[in-house]
Scaffold this motif. Structure first.
Motif, short mmCIF file in Angstrom:
data_model
loop_
_atom_site.label_atom_id
_atom_site.label_comp_id
_atom_site.label_asym_id
_atom_site.label_seq_id
_atom_site.Cartn_x
_atom_site.Cartn_y
_atom_site.Cartn_z
N ALA A 152 -18.04 66.22 -16.82
CA ALA A 152 -18.27 67.21 -15.75
C ALA A 152 -16.97 67.73 -15.16
O ALA A 152 -16.87 68.91 -14.81
N GLN A 153 -15.94 66.89 -15.08
CA GLN A 153 -14.73 67.29 -14.36
C GLN A 153 -13.51 67.50 -15.25
O GLN A 153 -12.60 68.25 -14.89
N PRO B 19 -22.27 55.38 -19.76
CA PRO B 19 -22.88 56.70 -19.58
C PRO B 19 -22.45 57.39 -18.29
O PRO B 19 -22.23 58.61 -18.27
N VAL B 20 -22.33 56.63 -17.21
CA VAL B 20 -21.91 57.21 -15.94
C VAL B 20 -20.48 57.74 -16.05
O VAL B 20 -20.17 58.85 -15.60
N VAL B 21 -19.58 56.94 -16.63
CA VAL B 21 -18.19 57.37 -16.74
C VAL B 21 -18.08 58.57 -17.66
O VAL B 21 -17.32 59.52 -17.40
N HIS B 22 -18.85 58.60 -18.74
CA HIS B 22 -18.83 59.76 -19.63
C HIS B 22 -19.30 61.01 -18.90
O HIS B 22 -18.73 62.10 -19.06
N GLU B 23 -20.31 60.85 -18.06
CA GLU B 23 -20.81 61.99 -17.27
C GLU B 23 -19.72 62.51 -16.32
O GLU B 23 -19.53 63.73 -16.18
N LEU B 24 -18.99 61.60 -15.69
CA LEU B 24 -17.91 62.00 -14.79
C LEU B 24 -16.83 62.78 -15.54
O LEU B 24 -16.38 63.84 -15.10
N LEU C 265 -10.15 55.45 -22.54
CA LEU C 265 -10.54 56.81 -22.89
C LEU C 265 -9.63 57.31 -24.00
O LEU C 265 -8.48 57.69 -23.73
N GLY C 266 -10.10 57.29 -25.24
CA GLY C 266 -9.25 57.67 -26.36
C GLY C 266 -8.09 56.69 -26.49
O GLY C 266 -8.04 55.65 -25.85
N PRO C 267 -7.09 57.05 -27.30
CA PRO C 267 -5.97 56.12 -27.53
C PRO C 267 -4.94 56.10 -26.42
O PRO C 267 -4.16 55.15 -26.32
N ASP C 268 -4.91 57.12 -25.57
CA ASP C 268 -3.78 57.28 -24.65
C ASP C 268 -4.14 57.27 -23.17
O ASP C 268 -3.25 57.40 -22.33
N LEU C 269 -5.42 57.13 -22.83
CA LEU C 269 -5.82 57.27 -21.44
C LEU C 269 -6.76 56.14 -21.02
O LEU C 269 -7.36 55.46 -21.85
N TRP D 145 -11.36 66.18 -22.18
CA TRP D 145 -11.35 64.81 -22.67
C TRP D 145 -12.75 64.30 -23.00
O TRP D 145 -12.93 63.14 -23.35
N ALA D 146 -13.75 65.16 -22.89
CA ALA D 146 -15.14 64.72 -23.02
C ALA D 146 -15.46 64.16 -24.40
O ALA D 146 -16.35 63.30 -24.54
#
Length: 298
Positions: free
Chosen positions: A22-23, A14-19, A47-51, A27-28
């Motif tokens: 927000a920024q 949840p913290v990483v999703h918030e980051l 984060l997704g398939p490529d990140l 990619w949200a």
């Protein structure tokens, strides 16, 4: 929460999703999940398939991530396999009080000494990477953080701590053999010639394909100019004894450099075993290295 007390377990999805939301709202909507890395310096999320998202531990508000981005971009053209690419830099936030980054995801699996598909081919790939790194034609940079040059400092600077680790592991390893091996490496001459080195070519920082080929090298935080022996670690971390000599021959390593490399990898493995006995991946790798080094010493 102070940075000093910040650990991977305190972050959470949840913290990483918030980051990210927000920024980097573009990619949200991508799926996000923690990545089970045995590394100690960062919390990593797919984060997704490529990140991937990488959050330094403890958090830092220095320009470390910006300098890392510049360093990786400068090194990439010199190297024969993929290395990390910083796609975006996140700012400190209430949810995470430090800079963080989004990287391009690199494919492959971490190699294990008992499960290699083609160790001879991997040895050639590793030698090609080390050779290319030695040929990097860039000025070294100032350290990004205190103590960064420690991994490629002269071996004498490691002597006190290595002897301390050997003493503290009495009962877990053959301390007499370890001390004799270390002293032999410490006595190996060094003419002071330096080259660009990664300085942490451990299995955690290597990725291989299903065919056993080297596909990527990770974690360039401690790279820079130093003793070429710093990049001989794979010989004892990964390569079977019948392949080790081929790796050495491909790099034209003389006896003194080989001994220094053996001493450096022993020192690192002793430190990992002493401080990370409860981290199975690190402890198992360390035990394997210590066995291989002491067998070679005999």
């Amino acid at each position: 929460m102070s940075p000093r007390k910040f650990h991977a377990d305190h972050i959470g999805t949840p913290v990483v999703h918030e980051l990210v939301a927000a920024q980097f709202p573009q990619w949200a909507a991508l799926p996000l999940e923690p990545f089970n890395s045995s590394g100690l310096a960062n919390a990593i999320y797919r984060l997704g398939p490529d990140l991937s998202v990488r959050l330094p531990l403890p958090p830092s508000i220095t320009d470390m991530v910006q300098r890392e981005q510049e360093k990786l971009a400068a090194l990439a053209p010199f190297l024969p396999v993929a290395i990390p690419s910083v796609e975006a830099i996140g700012s400190p936030h209430a949810a995470f009080p430090g800079t963080w980054s989004v990287h391009r995801w690199l494919t492959g699996a971490q190699p294990a000494p008992d499960a290699m598909v083609d160790p001879r081919r991997l040895a050639r790939d590793l030698a090609a990477f080390v050779d290319a790194f030695r040929r990097v034609d860039l000025p070294d940079r100032e350290p990004t953080y205190p103590g960064e040059r420690r991994t490629r400092a002269p071996m004498v600077s490691m002597d006190s701590s290595t002897r301390k680790m050997i003493s503290e592991l009495d009962g877990l390893i053959d301390t007499r053999a370890a001390l004799a091996s270390w002293e032999e490496s410490l006595a190996a001459p060094y003419d002071g010639r330096e080259a660009w080195v990664h300085s942490d070519l451990t299995p955690n920082n290597l990725l291989v394909s299903t065919a056993g080929r080297l596909t990527a090298v990770l974690d360039f935080e401690t790279c820079g100019v130093g003793d070429p022996a710093c990049d001989l670690f794979p010989a004892w971390y990964l390569l079977p004894i019948d392949v080790r000599d081929e790796f050495r021959a491909a790099l034209d390593v003389d006896d003194a450099t080989w001994l220094r490399g053996r001493g450096r990898v022993l020192s690192q493995a002793l430190t990992y075993l002493r401080h990370h006995k409860e981290t199975p991946a690190l402890a198992n790798n360390a035990r394997h290295v210590i066995r291989e080094v002491l067998a070679a010493s005999r």
